[in-house]
Motif scaffolding. Structure first.
Motif, PDB file in Angstrom:
ATOM      1  N   THR A 191       0.838  -1.142   0.072  1.00  0.00           N
ATOM      2  CA  THR A 191      -0.034  -0.035  -0.051  1.00  0.00           C
ATOM      3  C   THR A 191       0.957   1.445  -0.004  1.00  0.00           C
ATOM      4  O   THR A 191       1.871   1.396   0.941  1.00  0.00           O
ATOM      5  CB  THR A 191      -0.912   0.041   1.374  1.00  0.00           C
ATOM      6  N   ALA A 192       0.507   2.067  -0.711  1.00  0.00           N
ATOM      7  CA  ALA A 192       1.379   3.563  -1.138  1.00  0.00           C
ATOM      8  C   ALA A 192       0.523   4.515  -0.890  1.00  0.00           C
ATOM      9  O   ALA A 192      -0.814   4.523  -1.811  1.00  0.00           O
ATOM     10  CB  ALA A 192       2.346   3.550  -2.167  1.00  0.00           C
ATOM     11  N   VAL A 193       0.809   5.438  -0.213  1.00  0.00           N
ATOM     12  CA  VAL A 193       0.015   6.837  -0.250  1.00  0.00           C
ATOM     13  C   VAL A 193       0.917   7.895  -0.461  1.00  0.00           C
ATOM     14  O   VAL A 193       1.958   8.221   0.340  1.00  0.00           O
ATOM     15  CB  VAL A 193      -0.726   7.333   1.145  1.00  0.00           C
ATOM     16  N   GLY A 194       0.720   8.667  -1.569  1.00  0.00           N
ATOM     17  CA  GLY A 194       2.079   9.759  -2.027  1.00  0.00           C
ATOM     18  C   GLY A 194       3.139   8.902  -2.387  1.00  0.00           C
ATOM     19  O   GLY A 194       2.973   7.696  -2.630  1.00  0.00           O
ATOM     20  N   ARG A 195       4.323   9.673  -2.551  1.00  0.00           N
ATOM     21  CA  ARG A 195       5.584   9.049  -2.959  1.00  0.00           C
ATOM     22  C   ARG A 195       6.522   8.499  -1.752  1.00  0.00           C
ATOM     23  O   ARG A 195       7.210   7.431  -1.978  1.00  0.00           O
ATOM     24  CB  ARG A 195       6.269  10.371  -3.771  1.00  0.00           C
ATOM     25  N   LEU A 196       5.967   8.807  -0.772  1.00  0.00           N
ATOM     26  CA  LEU A 196       7.037   8.293   0.436  1.00  0.00           C
ATOM     27  C   LEU A 196       6.633   7.525   1.517  1.00  0.00           C
ATOM     28  O   LEU A 196       7.070   6.512   2.234  1.00  0.00           O
ATOM     29  CB  LEU A 196       7.714   9.639   1.165  1.00  0.00           C
ATOM     30  N   ASN A 197       5.039   7.211   1.488  1.00  0.00           N
ATOM     31  CA  ASN A 197       4.192   6.508   2.539  1.00  0.00           C
ATOM     32  C   ASN A 197       3.970   5.232   2.052  1.00  0.00           C
ATOM     33  O   ASN A 197       3.141   5.119   1.054  1.00  0.00           O
ATOM     34  CB  ASN A 197       3.210   7.416   3.289  1.00  0.00           C
ATOM     35  N   ARG A 234      -5.525  -4.990   9.000  1.00  0.00           N
ATOM     36  CA  ARG A 234      -5.756  -3.557   8.734  1.00  0.00           C
ATOM     37  C   ARG A 234      -4.431  -2.737   9.068  1.00  0.00           C
ATOM     38  O   ARG A 234      -4.184  -2.713  10.254  1.00  0.00           O
ATOM     39  CB  ARG A 234      -6.940  -3.162   9.230  1.00  0.00           C
ATOM     40  N   PHE A 235      -3.667  -2.330   8.136  1.00  0.00           N
ATOM     41  CA  PHE A 235      -2.588  -1.169   8.482  1.00  0.00           C
ATOM     42  C   PHE A 235      -3.098   0.064   8.018  1.00  0.00           C
ATOM     43  O   PHE A 235      -2.859   0.280   6.677  1.00  0.00           O
ATOM     44  CB  PHE A 235      -1.280  -1.810   8.059  1.00  0.00           C
ATOM     45  N   GLU A 236      -3.494   1.122   8.908  1.00  0.00           N
ATOM     46  CA  GLU A 236      -3.800   2.319   8.179  1.00  0.00           C
ATOM     47  C   GLU A 236      -2.401   2.939   7.770  1.00  0.00           C
ATOM     48  O   GLU A 236      -1.578   2.999   8.484  1.00  0.00           O
ATOM     49  CB  GLU A 236      -4.385   2.988   9.295  1.00  0.00           C
ATOM     50  N   LEU A 237      -2.675   3.758   6.703  1.00  0.00           N
ATOM     51  CA  LEU A 237      -1.534   4.477   6.059  1.00  0.00           C
ATOM     52  C   LEU A 237      -2.217   5.836   5.687  1.00  0.00           C
ATOM     53  O   LEU A 237      -3.333   5.799   4.869  1.00  0.00           O
ATOM     54  CB  LEU A 237      -1.018   3.667   4.907  1.00  0.00           C
ATOM     55  N   GLY A 238      -1.608   6.783   5.733  1.00  0.00           N
ATOM     56  CA  GLY A 238      -2.019   8.286   5.399  1.00  0.00           C
ATOM     57  C   GLY A 238      -1.276   9.389   6.333  1.00  0.00           C
ATOM     58  O   GLY A 238      -0.329   9.184   6.826  1.00  0.00           O
ATOM     59  N   PRO A 239      -2.086  10.324   6.185  1.00  0.00           N
ATOM     60  CA  PRO A 239      -3.449  10.769   5.608  1.00  0.00           C
ATOM     61  C   PRO A 239      -3.162  10.780   4.152  1.00  0.00           C
ATOM     62  O   PRO A 239      -2.231  11.213   3.707  1.00  0.00           O
ATOM     63  CB  PRO A 239      -3.954  11.958   6.172  1.00  0.00           C
ATOM     64  N   LEU A 240      -4.264  10.384   3.640  1.00  0.00           N
ATOM     65  CA  LEU A 240      -4.573  10.851   1.938  1.00  0.00           C
ATOM     66  C   LEU A 240      -5.267  12.142   1.918  1.00  0.00           C
ATOM     67  O   LEU A 240      -6.393  12.605   2.439  1.00  0.00           O
ATOM     68  CB  LEU A 240      -5.592   9.635   1.346  1.00  0.00           C
ATOM     69  N   VAL A 241      -4.454  13.215   1.271  1.00  0.00           N
ATOM     70  CA  VAL A 241      -4.765  14.344   1.273  1.00  0.00           C
ATOM     71  C   VAL A 241      -4.465  15.006  -0.128  1.00  0.00           C
ATOM     72  O   VAL A 241      -3.664  14.418  -0.972  1.00  0.00           O
ATOM     73  CB  VAL A 241      -4.151  15.064   2.381  1.00  0.00           C
ATOM     74  N   GLY A 242      -5.221  16.027  -0.774  1.00  0.00           N
ATOM     75  CA  GLY A 242      -5.087  16.678  -1.880  1.00  0.00           C
ATOM     76  C   GLY A 242      -5.012  15.887  -3.134  1.00  0.00           C
ATOM     77  O   GLY A 242      -6.009  15.190  -3.551  1.00  0.00           O
ATOM     78  N   ASN A 243      -3.958  15.983  -4.008  1.00  0.00           N
ATOM     79  CA  ASN A 243      -3.743  15.313  -5.128  1.00  0.00           C
ATOM     80  C   ASN A 243      -3.093  14.225  -5.035  1.00  0.00           C
ATOM     81  O   ASN A 243      -2.764  13.515  -6.123  1.00  0.00           O
ATOM     82  CB  ASN A 243      -3.515  16.061  -6.266  1.00  0.00           C
TER      83      ASN A 243
END
Length: 262
Positions: A191-197, A234-243
Motif C-alpha cells: 500500500t502506498a499513499v503519495g511518494r514516500l508513505n 488492517r494497517f492504516e496508512l495516510g493521511p490521504l490528502v490533496g492530489n
C-alpha cells in the motif's frame, strides 16, 4: 489462474474479458462473469480500456478480525464470532476513480490495502466445503476510512448506515481466479499513499481457514455472487490528502490506484 477484467468497450458498453499478462491483451467474453461466459474473437489492448470494478458487488463485508472462539464464564466455548461491518454498494468505486468524501467527513482519511475475496455464488448458511466452492477469486481492495467522523463505527459495528458511511472502498483492477486445488495461497500486498508513505506485508492464507471464515459469516450475512470480503490485517496508512494517489498492489493481480476528488 485466469485474470478477469470488467471494462467499457469503445461503444461505451460494459464488457468482461480475460487478460493475457504477457501480451497485455484482453479477450472479450460473452455472458456474465459467474455463469461460464463464452470466449469471443474480439480483443483489446488493456491500456486502451476504461476499467470498471471487476465485479458488481451488492456490498463489501469488511472483516475487523479473524474468527475467534471466546470462552464463557463456565469455561465452555461460546462458539466462534466475527467482527465486521457491511459497506453498501454506493460506497464502492473502481480503479482510477476519484474518491468523493461525504460532507460529514473531515479531511483526515486513511487507507488500508487489503485482499478482496470475491464470492462467485449465492451463499447463506453454507458448510465449509460449500464455502470453498463459493470462492471465485481475489482482487485488490483499498478500504478508505474516516478519522474522527461522527458516527464512526467501531470493531463491533455490523452495518454502516447509507446516510453516514465511515468507509469508502475501491476494488480492482482485476480478479485472479482461485486455485481450489491448493491448500495454501500467498499474497504480497503493498500500500502506498503519495511518494514516500508505503507499507508492505505478506499474507499467507490456508484455504480451509478462509472457508471456515466464509461459512461462519454466511450464518449471519447472505452473500451474493460478486460480493467481496475485505480480508487480512488492517494497517492504516495516510493521511490521504490533496492530489495524492493511493495505490494497492498485489503481485499477480495488479495495481489499484485512486485519488481524492478535488
Amino acid at each position: 489462474m485466469t485474470t478477469w477484467l470488467r471494462f467499457l468497450d469503445f461503444d461505451g458498453c460494459a464488457g468482461i474479458g480475460t487478460l493475457d499478462l504477457n501480451s497485455g491483451h484482453v479477450t472479450q467474453h460473452y455472458g456474465t462473469l459467474f455463469a461460464r461466459p463464452r470466449r469471443t474473437e474480439v480483443s483489446f489492448v488493456a491500456e486502451d480500456l476504461h476499467l470498471l470494478t471487476p465485479c458488481e458487488p451488492t456490498k463489501i463485508v469488511a472483516l475487523h478480525a479473524a474468527a475467534t472462539t471466546p470462552i464463557g464464564a463456565s469455561g465452555r466455548s461460546r462458539g466462534p464470532e466475527l467482527s465486521y461491518c457491511i459497506i453498501p454498494a454506493l460506497s464502492i468505486v473502481g480503479p482510477d476513480a476519484s474518491i468523493t468524501l461525504p460532507k460529514q467527513w473531515d479531511s483526515r482519511v486513511r487507507c488500508n490495502g487489503r485482499l478482496g475475496v470475491v464470492i462467485g455464488r449465492s451463499t447463506f448458511g453454507v458448510s465449509v466445503k460449500q464455502a470453498v466452492d463459493a470462492i471465485f477469486g481475489f482482487t485488490c481492495l483499498n478500504q478508505v476510512d474516516a478519522v474522527g467522523c461522527p458516527g464512526q463505527g467501531g470493531p463491533d459495528s455490523r452495518i454502516q448506515h447509507d446516510h453516514l458511511p465511515t468507509s469508502i472502498v475501491s476494488v480492482g483492477p482485476a480478479i485472479a481466479t482461485a486455485n481450489h486445488r491448493s491448500s495454501k495461497q500467498a499474497f504480497r500486498i503493498t500500500t502506498a499513499v503519495g511518494r514516500l508513505n508505503r507499507r508492505f506485508y505478506s499474507l499467507d492464507i490456508l484455504t480451509s481457514s478462509l472457508a471456515d471464515t466464509i461459512s461462519l459469516l454466511s450464518r449471519e450475512v447472505a452473500l451474493e455472487a460478486g460480493d467481496v470480503i475485505a480480508y487480512g490485517p488492517r494497517f492504516e496508512l495516510g493521511p490521504l490528502v490533496g492530489n495524492m494517489r493511493a495505490e494497492v498492489t498485489i503481485e499477480g493481480i495488479g495495481t489499484l490506484a485512486n485519488s481524492l476528488a478535488l
